[in-house]
Design an enzyme around this catalytic site. Sequence first.
Site: not given
Ligand SMILES: NC(=O)c1ccc[n+]([C@@H]2O[C@H](COP(=O)([O-])OP(=O)(O)OC[C@H]3O[C@@H](n4cnc5c(N)ncnc54)[C@H](OP(=O)(O)O)[C@@H]3O)[C@@H](O)[C@H]2O)c1
Length: 337
Positions: A133, A246
Amino acid sequence: MLKKKNKYVVAVAGATGAVGREMVEILEQRKFPVSDLVLLASERSEGERVEFNGRNVVVRRLAKDSFKDVDIALFSAGAERSLEFAPAAVKSGAVVIDNSSAFRMDPKVPLVVPEVNADAITGHAGIIANPNCSTIGMVVALKPIHDAAVIKRVVVTTFQSVSGTGKKAMDELAQQTVSLLNFRDVETNVYPHQIAFNCLPHIDAFLDNGYTREEMKMANETKKIMADESIRVTATAVRVPVFRCHSESVNIETGKKISANDVRAVLAAAPGIIVYDDPRKNLYPLAIDVAGKDEIYVGRIREDESIPNGVNLWIVSDNLRKGAALNAVQIAELLIK
Ligand SMILES: NC(=O)c1ccc[n+]([C@@H]2O[C@H](COP(=O)([O-])OP(=O)(O)OC[C@H]3O[C@@H](n4cnc5c(N)ncnc54)[C@H](OP(=O)(O)O)[C@@H]3O)[C@@H](O)[C@H]2O)c1
């Protein structure tokens, strides 16, 4: 390869997360031609309902057989899940757009920011990676400056919001803030230190060279996206008690001299950028104003008076939109074009 259709079956893996929810919203807002939406998450969210185009879609548990008939799979469930399930999605015939760090530096996987290197998607073999990001926000602004004056070196300090860590980190900042304002002790689970009323010069794991993995992502991903290994990048990534967006202080050294006015002009003419720069009226990009916006905002544009060819920028972008979900949907739009 994606077969051209009028409408596509789209899956979102990680649909209940901070990025996944934004992806569903953006697919709807941009009227992406979806015939069926498959929402996947962990067993914790199985059966939950998410609204899409006026109907409720039931969240299912992510499994290797979740991708039958799926054309495009947007992955946002963490790198471990991408490594485990993305190959199964590709095997089922889907094109994967992955938000995690799992495949970004794989030479066979294009790393794409549509405003910068849209052409790179043509080389994909089933997986396309979405950059980090903080890298996305920066390269959208670097590209037009590189084209105009050849960037040699970038020194960047980031001020990254807690939503970059996900929904648990947003809850932690809210809870710690409430606790502290009520003179109660704080609980620290997501970060190694209290994040409320604090700044942590620590994002992701520390490496042997003293940098964090996040800082090295900014250096390595920038070179790959800009297709120029000669650009030197040194980053300091800082987590700040902000919910969304950010901010980045970026110092750029160029091969050719470029004035602050010329930087303003090339940025204003480039896609995906809003120049917001009138410091005399106290106007510069702020996280609270850029939240929910699609463009990256650039202000505080000025020459670096300590070197012959240098400029400074202040960049703010919405990490959940352009930094993640929007960029992924824009890649999907390129795929169906
Ligand atoms: N946040 C950002 O700004 C951003 C930017 C770029 C990239 N990313 C990337 O995007 C990804 C998600 O980030 P996020 O910020 O959205 O995280 P988050 O809010 O913690 O959400 C994680 C998601 O993954 C699911 N998940 C976790 N463990 C799982 C499993 N064992 N099996 C299936 N689903 C699972 C969760 O489901 P439950 O709700 O059921 O737990 C939830 O839907 C990460 O790889 C992160 O590095 C994030």
